[in-house]
Scaffold this motif. Structure first.
Motif, PDB file in Angstrom:
ATOM      1  N   MET A   1      -9.669 -10.000  -1.868  1.00  0.00           N
ATOM      2  CA  MET A   1      -8.381 -10.625  -1.551  1.00  0.00           C
ATOM      3  C   MET A   1      -8.564 -11.656  -0.439  1.00  0.00           C
ATOM      4  O   MET A   1      -8.022 -12.758  -0.517  1.00  0.00           O
ATOM      5  CB  MET A   1      -7.354  -9.567  -1.133  1.00  0.00           C
ATOM      6  N   LEU A   2      -9.328 -11.297   0.583  1.00  0.00           N
ATOM      7  CA  LEU A   2      -9.526 -12.191   1.728  1.00  0.00           C
ATOM      8  C   LEU A   2     -10.198 -13.499   1.315  1.00  0.00           C
ATOM      9  O   LEU A   2      -9.904 -14.550   1.890  1.00  0.00           O
ATOM     10  CB  LEU A   2     -10.342 -11.491   2.813  1.00  0.00           C
ATOM     11  N   VAL A   3     -11.058 -13.463   0.307  1.00  0.00           N
ATOM     12  CA  VAL A   3     -11.747 -14.668  -0.170  1.00  0.00           C
ATOM     13  C   VAL A   3     -10.743 -15.699  -0.682  1.00  0.00           C
ATOM     14  O   VAL A   3     -10.990 -16.904  -0.578  1.00  0.00           O
ATOM     15  CB  VAL A   3     -12.764 -14.290  -1.273  1.00  0.00           C
ATOM     16  N   THR A   4      -9.611 -15.251  -1.209  1.00  0.00           N
ATOM     17  CA  THR A   4      -8.615 -16.176  -1.766  1.00  0.00           C
ATOM     18  C   THR A   4      -7.731 -16.800  -0.687  1.00  0.00           C
ATOM     19  O   THR A   4      -6.950 -17.704  -0.991  1.00  0.00           O
ATOM     20  CB  THR A   4      -7.715 -15.467  -2.800  1.00  0.00           C
ATOM     21  N   LEU A   5      -7.845 -16.332   0.547  1.00  0.00           N
ATOM     22  CA  LEU A   5      -6.956 -16.781   1.623  1.00  0.00           C
ATOM     23  C   LEU A   5      -7.549 -17.940   2.421  1.00  0.00           C
ATOM     24  O   LEU A   5      -8.740 -17.955   2.731  1.00  0.00           O
ATOM     25  CB  LEU A   5      -6.659 -15.617   2.575  1.00  0.00           C
ATOM     26  N   HIS A   6      -6.694 -18.853   2.796  1.00  0.00           N
ATOM     27  CA  HIS A   6      -7.038 -19.973   3.676  1.00  0.00           C
ATOM     28  C   HIS A   6      -7.203 -19.431   5.091  1.00  0.00           C
ATOM     29  O   HIS A   6      -6.613 -18.402   5.453  1.00  0.00           O
ATOM     30  CB  HIS A   6      -5.892 -20.992   3.619  1.00  0.00           C
ATOM     31  N   ASP A   7      -7.994 -20.108   5.905  1.00  0.00           N
ATOM     32  CA  ASP A   7      -8.153 -19.675   7.304  1.00  0.00           C
ATOM     33  C   ASP A   7      -6.827 -19.692   8.051  1.00  0.00           C
ATOM     34  O   ASP A   7      -6.616 -18.903   8.970  1.00  0.00           O
ATOM     35  CB  ASP A   7      -9.173 -20.553   8.028  1.00  0.00           C
ATOM     36  N   ASP A   8      -5.927 -20.585   7.663  1.00  0.00           N
ATOM     37  CA  ASP A   8      -4.587 -20.681   8.254  1.00  0.00           C
ATOM     38  C   ASP A   8      -3.631 -19.921   7.332  1.00  0.00           C
ATOM     39  O   ASP A   8      -2.936 -20.514   6.517  1.00  0.00           O
ATOM     40  CB  ASP A   8      -4.188 -22.149   8.378  1.00  0.00           C
ATOM     41  N   PHE A   9      -3.613 -18.599   7.465  1.00  0.00           N
ATOM     42  CA  PHE A   9      -2.875 -17.733   6.536  1.00  0.00           C
ATOM     43  C   PHE A   9      -1.758 -16.981   7.240  1.00  0.00           C
ATOM     44  O   PHE A   9      -1.918 -16.531   8.372  1.00  0.00           O
ATOM     45  CB  PHE A   9      -3.836 -16.717   5.898  1.00  0.00           C
TER      46      PHE A   9
ATOM     47  N   PHE B   1      -4.112  -9.374   8.273  1.00  0.00           N
ATOM     48  CA  PHE B   1      -3.866  -9.013   6.880  1.00  0.00           C
ATOM     49  C   PHE B   1      -4.833  -7.919   6.432  1.00  0.00           C
ATOM     50  O   PHE B   1      -4.431  -6.967   5.752  1.00  0.00           O
ATOM     51  CB  PHE B   1      -3.983 -10.249   5.991  1.00  0.00           C
ATOM     52  N   ALA B   2      -6.085  -8.009   6.807  1.00  0.00           N
ATOM     53  CA  ALA B   2      -7.073  -6.986   6.447  1.00  0.00           C
ATOM     54  C   ALA B   2      -6.683  -5.629   7.035  1.00  0.00           C
ATOM     55  O   ALA B   2      -6.790  -4.599   6.357  1.00  0.00           O
ATOM     56  CB  ALA B   2      -8.464  -7.398   6.916  1.00  0.00           C
ATOM     57  N   ALA B   3      -6.221  -5.613   8.287  1.00  0.00           N
ATOM     58  CA  ALA B   3      -5.784  -4.360   8.911  1.00  0.00           C
ATOM     59  C   ALA B   3      -4.592  -3.773   8.158  1.00  0.00           C
ATOM     60  O   ALA B   3      -4.512  -2.559   7.930  1.00  0.00           O
ATOM     61  CB  ALA B   3      -5.436  -4.592  10.384  1.00  0.00           C
ATOM     62  N   PHE B   4      -3.655  -4.623   7.759  1.00  0.00           N
ATOM     63  CA  PHE B   4      -2.507  -4.196   6.957  1.00  0.00           C
ATOM     64  C   PHE B   4      -2.979  -3.590   5.635  1.00  0.00           C
ATOM     65  O   PHE B   4      -2.521  -2.527   5.225  1.00  0.00           O
ATOM     66  CB  PHE B   4      -1.574  -5.386   6.704  1.00  0.00           C
ATOM     67  N   CYS B   5      -3.901  -4.248   4.970  1.00  0.00           N
ATOM     68  CA  CYS B   5      -4.415  -3.752   3.687  1.00  0.00           C
ATOM     69  C   CYS B   5      -5.116  -2.406   3.849  1.00  0.00           C
ATOM     70  O   CYS B   5      -4.960  -1.516   3.000  1.00  0.00           O
ATOM     71  CB  CYS B   5      -5.364  -4.764   3.066  1.00  0.00           C
TER      72      CYS B   5
ATOM     73  N   TYR C   1      -0.954   4.373   0.210  1.00  0.00           N
ATOM     74  CA  TYR C   1      -0.430   4.126  -1.136  1.00  0.00           C
ATOM     75  C   TYR C   1      -1.581   3.824  -2.097  1.00  0.00           C
ATOM     76  O   TYR C   1      -2.544   3.168  -1.722  1.00  0.00           O
ATOM     77  CB  TYR C   1       0.505   2.906  -1.135  1.00  0.00           C
ATOM     78  N   LYS C   2      -1.434   4.283  -3.309  1.00  0.00           N
ATOM     79  CA  LYS C   2      -2.334   3.875  -4.394  1.00  0.00           C
ATOM     80  C   LYS C   2      -1.457   3.156  -5.398  1.00  0.00           C
ATOM     81  O   LYS C   2      -0.544   3.756  -5.969  1.00  0.00           O
ATOM     82  CB  LYS C   2      -3.013   5.076  -5.029  1.00  0.00           C
ATOM     83  N   GLU C   3      -1.719   1.857  -5.588  1.00  0.00           N
ATOM     84  CA  GLU C   3      -0.838   1.051  -6.431  1.00  0.00           C
ATOM     85  C   GLU C   3      -1.629   0.225  -7.434  1.00  0.00           C
ATOM     86  O   GLU C   3      -2.738  -0.226  -7.148  1.00  0.00           O
ATOM     87  CB  GLU C   3       0.012   0.109  -5.577  1.00  0.00           C
ATOM     88  N   GLU C   4      -1.015   0.039  -8.594  1.00  0.00           N
ATOM     89  CA  GLU C   4      -1.523  -0.873  -9.605  1.00  0.00           C
ATOM     90  C   GLU C   4      -0.366  -1.760 -10.036  1.00  0.00           C
ATOM     91  O   GLU C   4       0.735  -1.262 -10.313  1.00  0.00           O
ATOM     92  CB  GLU C   4      -2.067  -0.122 -10.813  1.00  0.00           C
TER      93      GLU C   4
ATOM     94  N   ALA D   1      -5.974  -9.592  -8.920  1.00  0.00           N
ATOM     95  CA  ALA D   1      -7.048  -8.823  -9.556  1.00  0.00           C
ATOM     96  C   ALA D   1      -7.812  -8.036  -8.489  1.00  0.00           C
ATOM     97  O   ALA D   1      -8.142  -6.854  -8.693  1.00  0.00           O
ATOM     98  CB  ALA D   1      -7.990  -9.747 -10.323  1.00  0.00           C
ATOM     99  N   ALA D   2      -8.064  -8.673  -7.353  1.00  0.00           N
ATOM    100  CA  ALA D   2      -8.732  -7.976  -6.254  1.00  0.00           C
ATOM    101  C   ALA D   2      -7.849  -6.842  -5.726  1.00  0.00           C
ATOM    102  O   ALA D   2      -8.338  -5.743  -5.443  1.00  0.00           O
ATOM    103  CB  ALA D   2      -9.081  -8.959  -5.133  1.00  0.00           C
ATOM    104  N   PHE D   3      -6.535  -7.085  -5.635  1.00  0.00           N
ATOM    105  CA  PHE D   3      -5.608  -6.021  -5.213  1.00  0.00           C
ATOM    106  C   PHE D   3      -5.735  -4.826  -6.140  1.00  0.00           C
ATOM    107  O   PHE D   3      -5.889  -3.691  -5.694  1.00  0.00           O
ATOM    108  CB  PHE D   3      -4.170  -6.542  -5.209  1.00  0.00           C
ATOM    109  N   ASN D   4      -5.654  -5.069  -7.448  1.00  0.00           N
ATOM    110  CA  ASN D   4      -5.704  -3.967  -8.412  1.00  0.00           C
ATOM    111  C   ASN D   4      -7.038  -3.236  -8.384  1.00  0.00           C
ATOM    112  O   ASN D   4      -7.100  -2.046  -8.696  1.00  0.00           O
ATOM    113  CB  ASN D   4      -5.394  -4.464  -9.825  1.00  0.00           C
ATOM    114  N   ALA D   5      -8.103  -3.931  -7.984  1.00  0.00           N
ATOM    115  CA  ALA D   5      -9.424  -3.317  -7.885  1.00  0.00           C
ATOM    116  C   ALA D   5      -9.635  -2.604  -6.554  1.00  0.00           C
ATOM    117  O   ALA D   5     -10.676  -1.978  -6.343  1.00  0.00           O
ATOM    118  CB  ALA D   5     -10.500  -4.384  -8.079  1.00  0.00           C
TER     119      ALA D   5
END
Length: 137
Positions: free
Chosen positions: A25-33, A49-53, A60-63, A15-19
């Motif tokens: 998205m980062l809130v859903t991730l464990h510190d060991d990701f 991961f944040a840099a990748f995003c 890209y614009k994706e849904e 849902a965060a991705f689509n928004a």
């Protein structure tokens, strides 16, 4: 962790991705990701991961549509299947030139979870199919 907790965590991630909400998205991730991608090296940690995003959001614009989420009974593993509806905005190095091409691509993600957070996501899509679509789109 329960199956329903795992499914809710994965649903929140997408849902965060689509928004377009990277922080969500980062809130859903464990510190060991770890982020295992279809093509390329594994990204370790939330910062990578944040840099990748950030990069992906510029290119890209994706849904994601038609989301189906599944989880193991113990809530430690999960999977999602969906269809990516996207637009190629900015040329990614080593890929075809971008000029706003649209694409529709089946894809999926596989997850490991711990303490209610995602410790691993492995993304799968068919790069050859994507390349064909953007070269002819």
């Amino acid at each position: 962790m329960s199956r329903s907790t795992a499914e809710a965590t994965i649903a929140a991630y997408y849902a965060a991705f689509n928004a377009g909400d990277i922080a969500g998205m980062l809130v859903t991730l464990h510190d060991d990701f770890a982020h295992h991608v279809n093509e390329g090296a594994t990204r370790l940690g939330k910062a990578a991961f944040a840099a990748f995003c950030d990069h992906m959001s510029a290119s890209y614009k994706e849904e994601l549509q038609g989301m189906v989420i599944m989880a193991s009974a113990d809530g430690t593993r999960g999977a999602a299947e969906f269809v990516v509806h996207g637009q190629y905005l900015k040329t990614d190095p080593g890929l075809p030139e971008a000029h706003g091409q649209r694409y529709v691509l089946p894809a999926g993600g596989f997850f490991t979870l711990k303490d209610g957070k995602i410790t691993r996501v492995t993304t799968y899509y068919n790069l050859t199919d994507w390349t064909r679509q953007v070269q002819h789109g």
